[in-house]
Enzyme design. Structure first.
Site, PDB file in Angstrom:
ATOM      1  N   PRO A   2       0.837  -1.213   0.000  1.00 51.08           N
ATOM      2  CG  PRO A   2      -0.706  -1.544   1.700  1.00 51.08           C
ATOM      3  CD  PRO A   2       0.581  -2.067   1.155  1.00 51.08           C
ATOM      4  CD  GLU A   3       3.048   2.658  -4.279  1.00 54.05           C
ATOM      5  OE1 GLU A   3       3.194   3.793  -4.774  1.00 54.05           O
ATOM      6  OE2 GLU A   3       3.251   1.619  -4.921  1.00 54.05           O
ATOM      7  CG  HIS A  91      -2.361 -15.104   8.013  1.00 56.18           C
ATOM      8  ND1 HIS A  91      -1.085 -15.547   8.278  1.00 56.18           N
ATOM      9  CD2 HIS A  91      -2.846 -15.933   7.059  1.00 56.18           C
ATOM     10  CE1 HIS A  91      -0.804 -16.577   7.496  1.00 56.18           C
ATOM     11  NE2 HIS A  91      -1.858 -16.831   6.750  1.00 56.18           N
ATOM     12  NE  ARG A 113       5.131 -12.113   1.887  1.00 53.63           N
ATOM     13  CZ  ARG A 113       5.594 -11.564   0.765  1.00 53.63           C
ATOM     14  NH1 ARG A 113       4.764 -11.160  -0.166  1.00 53.63           N
ATOM     15  NH2 ARG A 113       6.890 -11.432   0.560  1.00 53.63           N
TER      16      ARG A 113
END
Ligand code: ZN
Length: 272
Positions: A2-3, A91, A113
């Protein structure tokens, strides 16, 4: 990863629902990426959120006692509002129970991740952290933004765009998109850019980020917002992830190269 448009989308959603809320309880399912690990719960529980802010790709939960929680989504970190806590997914790492005006809210932090993190910080630590970042592109004028690309002269443009201390919030997707829109190859050294090119680049960085923000960002991989919705900008990308496909401007085949270890997409005809 994500940016700026994706993190800002998350910020707006969190701010709308969490501003004024009190964190009643935290369930830590996995404490590998919360800091400080042993005191995280006791430092955060009972705090009242005054606002959710963003600096670069960092989310900042500001508390009424001037301390804060900082959150970085990195690759796959995600905040998701749930109606009630159900079965814990594999997760899910943290469950926040909050109250706001007598209503209970549940927010799950998950990260497949495990590069993302949550960190409790003092106001001094927060100042130090946010001070490391370069200018915010949507809050900086074009001329000041263009000045980010003056030095070091031998540096390649793509590396400058990805450096958060040079310019904040731009990552691989929007670096490639801004270069294409500006007609400049990301392989160019900063010394070879004219002032006109720097201004064009600064203008295009701002427009691609704000256009993407209007679409709630790009879901190129796993990114979803706090409701589990994908961003709508993917189909509007001009080069990123389009290797071998025709350039939307000139129909030449989009090329993918590796630059500084990062996949980089460009049009060999439009970009000089
Ligand atoms: Zn082209």
């Amino acid at each position: 990863m994500p940016e700026l448009p994706e993190v800002e989308t998350v910020r707006r959603q969190l701010d709308r629902r969490l501003s004024g809320a009190t964190i009643e309880q935290i369930h830590l399912f996995w404490d590998g990426r919360v800091f400080p690990r042993t005191r995280f719960r006791s430092l955060i529980e009972g705090k009242t959120i005054t606002a959710i802010e963003r600096r670069a790709k960092l989310l900042i939960w500001r508390f009424s006692d001037r301390t804060a929680l900082i959150a970085h989504l990195k690759m796959t970190g995600n905040f998701l509002f749930v109606d009630r806590p159900g079965k814990r997914e594999k997760h899910d790492h943290v469950l926040f129970s909050l109250t706001k005006r007598g209503k209970t809210l549940f927010l799950v932090w998950s990260d497949v991740r495990k590069f993302g993190f949550l960190k409790s910080v003092s106001s001094a630590e927060l100042e130090r952290t946010v001070g490391q970042y370069g200018p915010e592109p949507l809050e900086t004028g074009v001329e000041d933004l263009a000045a980010c690309f003056l030095a070091p002269k031998t540096r390649k443009l793509k590396a400058a765009l990805l450096d958060q201390s040079c310019i904040a919030g731009v990552g691989n997707i929007y670096a490639d998109e801004a270069c294409h829109r500006a007609g400049i190859r990301p392989t160019r050294r900063l010394a070879t850019l004219s002032q006109r090119e720097r201004l064009r680049l600064a203008t295009e960085i701002r427009s691609v980020l704000s256009e993407s923000l209007e679409q709630k960002g790009t879901s190129a991989n796993d990114y979803v917002d706090t409701q589990g919705e994908r961003g709508g900008f993917l189909d509007l990308l001009r080069v990123y992830g389009r290797a071998g496909e025709p350039c939307r401007t000139c129909a030449a085949s989009i090329k993918r190269i590796v630059l500084g270890g990062r996949g980089t997409h460009l049009c060999p005809r439009c970009q000089t």
